[in-house]
Write an enzyme that holds these catalytic residues in place. Structure first.
Site, PDB file in Angstrom:
ATOM      1  N   CYS B 117       0.233  -1.014   0.190  1.00  0.00           N
ATOM      2  CA  CYS B 117      -0.246   0.156   0.089  1.00  0.00           C
ATOM      3  C   CYS B 117       0.686   0.888  -0.380  1.00  0.00           C
ATOM      4  CB  CYS B 117      -0.850   0.308   1.510  1.00  0.00           C
ATOM      5  SG  CYS B 117      -1.809   1.993   1.140  1.00  0.00           S
ATOM      6  N   CYS B 120      -0.891   4.738   2.167  1.00  0.00           N
ATOM      7  CA  CYS B 120      -1.198   4.380   3.776  1.00  0.00           C
ATOM      8  C   CYS B 120      -0.620   3.224   4.126  1.00  0.00           C
ATOM      9  CB  CYS B 120      -2.716   4.588   4.461  1.00  0.00           C
ATOM     10  SG  CYS B 120      -3.572   4.174   3.441  1.00  0.00           S
ATOM     11  N   SER B 121      -0.308   2.517   4.655  1.00  0.00           N
ATOM     12  CA  SER B 121      -0.441   0.637   4.646  1.00  0.00           C
ATOM     13  C   SER B 121      -1.037  -0.400   4.868  1.00  0.00           C
ATOM     14  CB  SER B 121       0.753   0.811   6.092  1.00  0.00           C
ATOM     15  OG  SER B 121       1.655   1.862   6.194  1.00  0.00           O
TER      16      SER B 121
END
Lengths: 216, 214
Positions: B117, B120-121
């Site tokens: 991602c 973001c994560s």
């Protein structure tokens, strides 16, 4: 938004720490912050606005502070912004003013976890502009506020490989408007993104909303 | 209920205040937030303890590994996992955060999949538990879309040039799990024994050749 969070393809961030020990939490505060995010009463702060609040953290803090530390800062900023607490209360504490939620058993917590599979699909009144196999080109400029079209995939040719129906459009949701838009998975040839260094076989796939796409 | 301002200028101002006035130790910052939320009646610390326990004990890559082992042994399940992964994992009791729009992608002799991602994560918490730190770092997020083969080599995965790489950048609410290839010489193993061979990194795509005798 061309923010520090939009990291795809940027150079200069060094090697990946492949020897990190495999464990769920690396600090006690990682677990506390994760737990806060799972169990706090609803605040009316949506995921897209929350992500945008995180993207607005100053550059050095974004890069140098740990992940859950940045979650804490995001949560605090979002709470102060929404008037749920004040900066002074965060810095100096406040008196107990409400009944805390009821204690749950471990089994009830696991059941709550199972109910957290959120559905972001929404009905959308327009017909999809693109069908699977369609050639598309992504928006060149990107959007000023929160957006999910990364800089590295702007103005690039791609091919629709899947249509997911309507999904909440994050660019609008981060402004407080819930609007649905058609969502597609779009495949990009690595060479179209990164030039001749890339292997001709390689691809990068992104989920992109119709608003980011034009017919190629 | 209070409402967000949706005003980035306001947020930048608050971030600057927090930067100047909060203690620099992240443990103290998170403690301040927890204390505030308890006093405001928004969280129960004993429930927080149980969430930490849940993601330390029950919800983690062991769940993902069970899904993969079943996909290796049960063709009908594998077909369901490929066509509607959310329903497939729900039937196993593994629904949870980020499982609502789950997609499974399968490795073959000529294809390797890896997930990131970049913005973001995002991570399939319900199946893989807490994301590794490296997954959330600028190094992984910036590089794996641009030079996946170099990043994979750092993880010990040396891909021949004729094996294609597909990088899945989770830019919406879809979450990905990679189905690695079943190791050779594992015909006699049970689903539970097979699950023990599946590494967390293989389900993210930063591991490829699983070993029969892990």
């Amino acid at each position: 938004m061309d923010g520090i969070h939009d990291l795809g393809g940027k150079l200069g961030y060094g090697a990946v720490d492949v020897n990190e020990p495999e464990q769920p939490f690396h600090n006690d505060y990682d677990g506390r912050m994760w737990a806060i995010s799972r169990t706090a009463r609803p605040t009316g702060i949506g995921i897209d606005w929350w992500r945008h609040v995180r993207e607005l953290i100053a550059r050095d803090d974004y890069l140098n502070r740990s992940y859950f530390d940045s979650w804490a800062q995001t949560e605090m900023a979002a709470l102060v912004d929404a008037g749920i607490c004040t900066l002074e209360e965060l810095l100096d504490g406040c008196k107990a003013s409400g009944d805390i939620p009821q204690a749950l058993t471990y089994v009830e917590i696991l059941a709550e976890n199972a109910r957290k599979a959120a559905n972001f699909g929404r009905p959308v009144s327009t017909k999809p502009l693109f069908s699977v196999g369609a050639n598309v080109v992504t928006d060149m400029q990107g959007h000023r506020g929160h957006t999910r079209l990364p800089e590295y995939a702007r103005g690039k040719p791609g091919r629709v490989i899947k249509h997911h129906g309507g999904h909440v459009f994050p660019d609008a949701a981060a402004r407080g408007d819930e609007v649905a838009g058609h969502l597609y998975t779009v495949a990009f040839c690595a060479r179209d993104l990164w030039g001749a260094d890339a292997n001709t076989l390689d691809e990068v796939m992104l989920e992109l909303w119709e608003d980011y796409l034009a017919p190629a | 209920m209070s409402k967000p301002s949706y005003d980035p200028k306001n947020i930048k101002k608050i971030h600057a205040h927090l930067h100047s006035h909060l203690p620099s130790d992240p443990a103290l910052r998170v403690k301040a937030l927890e204390t505030l939320l308890v006093n405001k009646g928004m969280v129960n610390p004993s429930n927080m303890d149980k969430w930490v326990e849940a993601y330390s004990e029950d919800v983690g890559p062991k769940r993902g590994a069970q899904v993969i082992a079943r996909a290796w042994t049960d063709p009908a399940f594998r077909a369901q996992l490929m066509s509607d992964a959310s329903a497939a994992v729900d039937a196993m009791g593994f629904s949870g955060p980020a499982s609502g729009h789950l997609q499974a992608v399968e490795n073959t002799d000529s294809l390797h999949n890896v997930v990131v991602c970049t913005l973001c994560s995002c991570y399939p918490f319900a199946l893989l538990g807490m994301a590794p730190n490296w997954y959330k770092t600028a190094a992984y997020r910036s590089r794996v879309v641009r030079e996946p083969r170099a990043v994979l080599a750092e993880f010990g995965v040396d891909l021949p040039a004729d094996v294609a790489v597909k990088v899945w950048d989770s830019t919406a609410e879809l979450r990905y799990i990679v189905i690695p290839q079943r190791p050779a010489h594992t015909e006699g193993l049970s689903v539970d024994e097979l699950a023990k061979l599946v590494t967390r990194n293989a389900m993210i795509g930063t591991d490829r050749d699983l070993k029969a005798g892990a």
